[in-house]
Design a protein around this motif. Structure first.
Motif, PDB file in Angstrom:
ATOM      1  N   ASP A  51       1.121  -1.225   0.282  1.00  9.73           N
ATOM      2  CA  ASP A  51       0.055  -0.264  -0.451  1.00  9.73           C
ATOM      3  C   ASP A  51       0.961   1.198  -0.476  1.00  9.73           C
ATOM      4  O   ASP A  51       0.545   2.798  -1.219  1.00  9.73           O
ATOM      5  CB  ASP A  51      -0.630  -0.406   1.360  1.00  9.73           C
ATOM      6  CG  ASP A  51      -1.897  -1.040   0.903  1.00  9.73           C
ATOM      7  OD1 ASP A  51      -2.288  -1.323  -0.050  1.00  9.73           O
ATOM      8  OD2 ASP A  51      -2.290  -1.492   1.957  1.00  9.73           O
ATOM      9  N   GLU A  52       2.126   1.713   0.683  1.00 11.91           N
ATOM     10  CA  GLU A  52       2.794   2.662   0.730  1.00 11.91           C
ATOM     11  C   GLU A  52       3.781   3.082  -0.880  1.00 11.91           C
ATOM     12  O   GLU A  52       4.170   3.462  -1.002  1.00 11.91           O
ATOM     13  CB  GLU A  52       3.711   2.536   1.904  1.00 11.91           C
ATOM     14  CG  GLU A  52       3.653   2.056   2.991  1.00 11.91           C
ATOM     15  CD  GLU A  52       4.354   2.080   4.382  1.00 11.91           C
ATOM     16  OE1 GLU A  52       4.127   2.582   5.220  1.00 11.91           O
ATOM     17  OE2 GLU A  52       5.518   1.143   4.173  1.00 11.91           O
ATOM     18  N   LEU A  53       4.254   1.737  -1.294  1.00 13.27           N
ATOM     19  CA  LEU A  53       4.503   1.183  -2.589  1.00 13.27           C
ATOM     20  C   LEU A  53       3.189   1.960  -3.210  1.00 13.27           C
ATOM     21  O   LEU A  53       4.033   2.974  -3.924  1.00 13.27           O
ATOM     22  CB  LEU A  53       5.326   0.092  -2.651  1.00 13.27           C
ATOM     23  CG  LEU A  53       5.531   0.400  -4.000  1.00 13.27           C
ATOM     24  CD1 LEU A  53       6.974   1.035  -4.709  1.00 13.27           C
ATOM     25  CD2 LEU A  53       6.513  -1.106  -5.185  1.00 13.27           C
ATOM     26  N   ALA A  54       2.057   2.409  -3.549  1.00 11.61           N
ATOM     27  CA  ALA A  54       1.147   2.366  -4.553  1.00 11.61           C
ATOM     28  C   ALA A  54       1.116   3.876  -4.358  1.00 11.61           C
ATOM     29  O   ALA A  54       1.157   4.355  -5.489  1.00 11.61           O
ATOM     30  CB  ALA A  54       0.182   1.521  -3.727  1.00 11.61           C
ATOM     31  N   GLN A  55       1.102   4.633  -3.184  1.00 10.19           N
ATOM     32  CA  GLN A  55       1.221   5.441  -2.349  1.00 10.19           C
ATOM     33  C   GLN A  55       1.963   6.269  -3.158  1.00 10.19           C
ATOM     34  O   GLN A  55       1.189   7.228  -3.519  1.00 10.19           O
ATOM     35  CB  GLN A  55       0.925   5.270  -1.245  1.00 10.19           C
ATOM     36  CG  GLN A  55      -0.235   7.014  -0.637  1.00 10.19           C
ATOM     37  CD  GLN A  55       0.220   7.078   1.176  1.00 10.19           C
ATOM     38  OE1 GLN A  55       0.214   6.387   1.544  1.00 10.19           O
ATOM     39  NE2 GLN A  55      -0.130   8.198   1.057  1.00 10.19           N
ATOM     40  N   ALA A  56       3.031   6.069  -2.739  1.00 13.28           N
ATOM     41  CA  ALA A  56       4.587   6.271  -3.832  1.00 13.28           C
ATOM     42  C   ALA A  56       4.237   6.904  -4.717  1.00 13.28           C
ATOM     43  O   ALA A  56       4.672   7.605  -5.591  1.00 13.28           O
ATOM     44  CB  ALA A  56       5.544   5.622  -2.479  1.00 13.28           C
ATOM     45  N   CYS A  57       4.123   5.930  -5.289  1.00 11.22           N
ATOM     46  CA  CYS A  57       3.258   5.871  -7.068  1.00 11.22           C
ATOM     47  C   CYS A  57       1.981   6.289  -7.914  1.00 11.22           C
ATOM     48  O   CYS A  57       2.174   6.978  -9.158  1.00 11.22           O
ATOM     49  CB  CYS A  57       4.206   4.822  -7.813  1.00 11.22           C
ATOM     50  SG  CYS A  57       5.157   3.811  -7.218  1.00 11.22           S
ATOM     51  N   SER A  58       1.329   6.878  -7.033  1.00 10.63           N
ATOM     52  CA  SER A  58      -0.149   7.415  -6.488  1.00 10.63           C
ATOM     53  C   SER A  58      -0.654   6.424  -7.907  1.00 10.63           C
ATOM     54  O   SER A  58      -1.296   6.885  -9.270  1.00 10.63           O
ATOM     55  CB  SER A  58       0.108   9.243  -7.311  1.00 10.63           C
ATOM     56  OG  SER A  58       0.907   9.690  -6.865  1.00 10.63           O
ATOM     57  N   VAL A  59      -0.827   4.864  -7.883  1.00 13.66           N
ATOM     58  CA  VAL A  59      -0.893   4.476  -8.418  1.00 13.66           C
ATOM     59  C   VAL A  59      -1.848   2.952  -7.679  1.00 13.66           C
ATOM     60  O   VAL A  59      -1.602   3.664  -6.594  1.00 13.66           O
ATOM     61  CB  VAL A  59      -0.010   3.724  -9.230  1.00 13.66           C
ATOM     62  CG1 VAL A  59       0.320   3.651 -10.429  1.00 13.66           C
ATOM     63  CG2 VAL A  59      -0.002   2.349  -8.745  1.00 13.66           C
ATOM     64  N   ASP A  60      -2.867   2.366  -8.018  1.00 15.26           N
ATOM     65  CA  ASP A  60      -4.184   1.523  -7.219  1.00 15.26           C
ATOM     66  C   ASP A  60      -2.798   0.447  -7.020  1.00 15.26           C
ATOM     67  O   ASP A  60      -1.775  -0.173  -7.993  1.00 15.26           O
ATOM     68  CB  ASP A  60      -4.931   0.355  -7.930  1.00 15.26           C
ATOM     69  CG  ASP A  60      -5.919   0.164  -7.047  1.00 15.26           C
ATOM     70  OD1 ASP A  60      -5.702  -0.605  -7.679  1.00 15.26           O
ATOM     71  OD2 ASP A  60      -7.027   0.375  -6.684  1.00 15.26           O
ATOM     72  N   ALA A  61      -3.560  -0.680  -6.014  1.00 17.99           N
ATOM     73  CA  ALA A  61      -2.345  -1.270  -5.242  1.00 17.99           C
ATOM     74  C   ALA A  61      -2.403  -2.406  -6.960  1.00 17.99           C
ATOM     75  O   ALA A  61      -1.602  -3.138  -6.780  1.00 17.99           O
ATOM     76  CB  ALA A  61      -3.059  -2.316  -4.387  1.00 17.99           C
ATOM     77  N   LEU A  62      -3.530  -2.414  -7.991  1.00 19.88           N
ATOM     78  CA  LEU A  62      -3.651  -3.996  -8.270  1.00 19.88           C
ATOM     79  C   LEU A  62      -2.268  -3.588  -9.518  1.00 19.88           C
ATOM     80  O   LEU A  62      -1.606  -4.435 -10.327  1.00 19.88           O
ATOM     81  CB  LEU A  62      -4.998  -3.490  -9.223  1.00 19.88           C
ATOM     82  CG  LEU A  62      -4.456  -4.819 -10.561  1.00 19.88           C
ATOM     83  CD1 LEU A  62      -5.237  -6.313  -9.861  1.00 19.88           C
ATOM     84  CD2 LEU A  62      -6.608  -4.177 -10.527  1.00 19.88           C
ATOM     85  N   TRP A  63      -1.997  -2.078  -9.735  1.00 23.00           N
ATOM     86  CA  TRP A  63      -1.356  -2.040 -10.831  1.00 23.00           C
ATOM     87  C   TRP A  63       0.421  -2.904 -10.235  1.00 23.00           C
ATOM     88  O   TRP A  63       1.037  -2.995 -10.617  1.00 23.00           O
ATOM     89  CB  TRP A  63      -1.050  -0.247 -11.085  1.00 23.00           C
ATOM     90  CG  TRP A  63      -0.001   0.369 -11.931  1.00 23.00           C
ATOM     91  CD1 TRP A  63       0.152   0.752 -12.830  1.00 23.00           C
ATOM     92  CD2 TRP A  63       1.082  -0.377 -12.221  1.00 23.00           C
ATOM     93  NE1 TRP A  63       0.718   0.309 -13.757  1.00 23.00           N
ATOM     94  CE2 TRP A  63       2.213   0.634 -13.396  1.00 23.00           C
ATOM     95  CE3 TRP A  63       2.904   0.387 -10.896  1.00 23.00           C
ATOM     96  CZ2 TRP A  63       3.339   1.045 -13.187  1.00 23.00           C
ATOM     97  CZ3 TRP A  63       4.040   0.514 -10.954  1.00 23.00           C
ATOM     98  CH2 TRP A  63       3.557   0.888 -11.960  1.00 23.00           C
ATOM     99  N   ILE A  64       0.688  -2.351  -8.902  1.00 25.44           N
ATOM    100  CA  ILE A  64       1.551  -2.782  -8.146  1.00 25.44           C
ATOM    101  C   ILE A  64       1.891  -4.414  -8.133  1.00 25.44           C
ATOM    102  O   ILE A  64       2.366  -5.302  -8.526  1.00 25.44           O
ATOM    103  CB  ILE A  64       2.268  -2.127  -6.448  1.00 25.44           C
ATOM    104  CG1 ILE A  64       1.961  -1.276  -7.254  1.00 25.44           C
ATOM    105  CG2 ILE A  64       3.313  -3.216  -6.477  1.00 25.44           C
ATOM    106  CD1 ILE A  64       3.145  -0.552  -7.427  1.00 25.44           C
ATOM    107  N   VAL A  65       0.860  -5.387  -8.166  1.00 29.24           N
ATOM    108  CA  VAL A  65       0.428  -6.385  -8.059  1.00 29.24           C
ATOM    109  C   VAL A  65       0.768  -7.256  -9.660  1.00 29.24           C
ATOM    110  O   VAL A  65       1.331  -7.952  -9.564  1.00 29.24           O
ATOM    111  CB  VAL A  65      -0.896  -7.104  -7.123  1.00 29.24           C
ATOM    112  CG1 VAL A  65      -1.193  -8.081  -7.760  1.00 29.24           C
ATOM    113  CG2 VAL A  65      -1.138  -6.582  -6.155  1.00 29.24           C
ATOM    114  N   GLU A  66       0.402  -6.800 -10.802  1.00 30.58           N
ATOM    115  CA  GLU A  66       0.318  -6.832 -11.616  1.00 30.58           C
ATOM    116  C   GLU A  66       1.317  -7.403 -12.684  1.00 30.58           C
ATOM    117  O   GLU A  66       2.048  -8.324 -12.638  1.00 30.58           O
ATOM    118  CB  GLU A  66      -0.523  -6.138 -12.684  1.00 30.58           C
ATOM    119  CG  GLU A  66      -2.434  -6.333 -12.174  1.00 30.58           C
ATOM    120  CD  GLU A  66      -3.071  -5.127 -13.170  1.00 30.58           C
ATOM    121  OE1 GLU A  66      -2.488  -4.371 -13.507  1.00 30.58           O
ATOM    122  OE2 GLU A  66      -4.665  -5.603 -13.582  1.00 30.58           O
TER     123      GLU A  66
END
Length: 99
Positions: free
Chosen positions: A18-33
């Protein structure tokens, strides 16, 4: 008189999904994919990301967004950027000017 600007921040050792997604301003799904595709981090639970992976995620996002690149192409470009950085570091360590 020169202008002095003071910048403050925190040093990140690791961040969670969640912190990574927030730092990148993306949804967590973007990171997971990207993790599942092998383009970012490693598949592990609980997922933790290093500061280097945070930088990689930000670079991936910028390449995808700025050049309308698919994730695999963006990862290839980021791999090349990281390799150039490693090679420049080796040149500096050897005392060779990289310019």
């Amino acid at each position: 008189m020169p202008r002095i600007e003071i910048v403050t921040g925190i040093v990140l050792d690791e961040v969670d999904l969640d912190e990574l997604a927030q730092a990148c301003s993306v949804d967590a799904l973007w990171i997971v994919e990207r993790v599942e595709a092998g383009l970012l981090g490693e598949v592990a639970q609980p997922q933790r990301f290093s500061s280097a992976e945070l930088l990689r995620a930000q670079r991936l996002l910028a390449i995808e967004r700025d050049f309308d690149a698919n994730p695999e192409l963006a990862a290839l470009v980021v791999d090349l950027i990281e390799e150039v950085g490693r090679l420049k570091g080796r040149l500096r360590a050897a005392g060779i000017d990289d310019k």
